[in-house]
Write an enzyme that holds these catalytic residues in place. Structure first.
Site, PDB file in Angstrom:
ATOM      1  CG  ASP A  76      -0.363   0.106   2.530  1.00 20.62           C
ATOM      2  OD1 ASP A  76       0.877   0.194   2.607  1.00 20.62           O
ATOM      3  OD2 ASP A  76      -1.103   0.128   3.532  1.00 20.62           O
ATOM      4  CB  CYS A 133       0.525  -2.793   4.664  1.00 17.31           C
ATOM      5  SG  CYS A 133       0.256  -3.957   6.006  1.00 17.31           S
ATOM      6  CB  THR A 160       1.508  -3.259  10.947  1.00 14.39           C
ATOM      7  OG1 THR A 160       0.287  -3.581  10.260  1.00 14.39           O
ATOM      8  CG2 THR A 160       1.343  -1.932  11.677  1.00 14.39           C
ATOM      9  CG  HIS A 186       7.521 -26.353  10.698  1.00 16.68           C
ATOM     10  ND1 HIS A 186       7.616 -26.433  12.073  1.00 16.68           N
ATOM     11  CD2 HIS A 186       8.605 -27.011  10.215  1.00 16.68           C
ATOM     12  CE1 HIS A 186       8.705 -27.116  12.404  1.00 16.68           C
ATOM     13  NE2 HIS A 186       9.328 -27.466  11.298  1.00 16.68           N
ATOM     14  CG  HIS A 193       5.364 -29.791   8.981  1.00 18.91           C
ATOM     15  ND1 HIS A 193       5.234 -29.319  10.267  1.00 18.91           N
ATOM     16  CD2 HIS A 193       6.660 -30.156   8.839  1.00 18.91           C
ATOM     17  CE1 HIS A 193       6.414 -29.377  10.870  1.00 18.91           C
ATOM     18  NE2 HIS A 193       7.294 -29.877  10.028  1.00 18.91           N
TER      19      HIS A 193
HETATM   20  C1  RB5 Z   1      -1.828   2.589   6.558  1.00 21.17           C
HETATM   21  O1  RB5 Z   1      -1.812   3.743   7.311  1.00 21.17           O
HETATM   22  C2  RB5 Z   1      -1.756   1.377   7.473  1.00 21.17           C
HETATM   23  O2  RB5 Z   1      -2.936   1.251   8.207  1.00 21.17           O
HETATM   24  C3  RB5 Z   1      -1.485   0.118   6.687  1.00 21.17           C
HETATM   25  O3  RB5 Z   1      -0.327   0.289   5.939  1.00 21.17           O
HETATM   26  C4  RB5 Z   1      -1.254  -1.143   7.488  1.00 21.17           C
HETATM   27  O4  RB5 Z   1      -0.309  -0.951   8.473  1.00 21.17           O
HETATM   28  C5  RB5 Z   1      -2.454  -1.828   7.967  1.00 21.17           C
HETATM   29  O5  RB5 Z   1      -2.392  -2.950   8.506  1.00 21.17           O
END
Ligand code: RB5
Length: 147
Positions: free
Chosen positions: A8, A67, A69, A100, A135
């Site tokens: 993203d 993204c 996180t 696994h 597995h």
């Molecule tokens: C974008 O601000 C953020 O929410 C997205 O990149 C991600 O971390 C969501 O899980």
């Protein structure tokens, strides 16, 4: 080896680094499924869907999603039947996700790990092999959960 990759807006800059890293590893078959800029805010499920579909369509294709996180991408990708998306922030976890869990998609958080660690996470995942054996019945139980 084929890789489909997307991010993203939050993951875009790391994606650009990762694309160069993959080319440096000798991966020639790379599908960058977007976005092509970080200027616009986009919704990570849209890009998780694109990469997941590419992986489902071609069993030789692995997916990488980035993204902020890595969490939103992994939640989204794991909704797609046949996708086993692993969210990893360390190389041990990414290696074991392949050995696994036969993870066919790797999700990374650009706000959690820097490029150097991301490269190690990716290399550990790509270099590992699914061990099958004990597995396999667990993978089949995951598939049974998909309905
Ligand atoms: C974008 O601000 C953020 O929410 C997205 O990149 C991600 O971390 C969501 O899980």
């Amino acid at each position: 080896m084929k890789i489909a990759i997307a991010s993203d807006h939050a993951g875009y800059d790391l994606k650009v680094f990762v694309l160069e890293h993959l080319k440096g590893r000798g991966v020639t078959d790379i599908a960058d499924l977007g976005p092509d800029t970080n200027k616009n805010s986009v919704d990570y499920p849209d890009y998780a869907k694109k990469v997941s579909q590419a992986v489902i369509d071609d069993e030789d294709c692995l997916g990488i999603l980035i993204c902020g996180t890595g969490i939103g991408m992994s939640i989204s990708a794991n909704k797609v039947k046949g996708i086993r998306a692993a969210h990893a922030s360390d190389p041990y976890s990414s290696k074991m996700a392949r050995r696994h869990n036969d993870a066919n998609v790797l999700c990374i958080g650009s706000r959690v790990v820097g490029p150097g660690l991301a490269f190690e996470i990716i290399d550990s995942w790509l270099d590992a092999q699914y061990e099958e054996g004990r597995h396999q019945k667990r993978i089949e139980k995951i598939e049974a959960l998909e309905g």
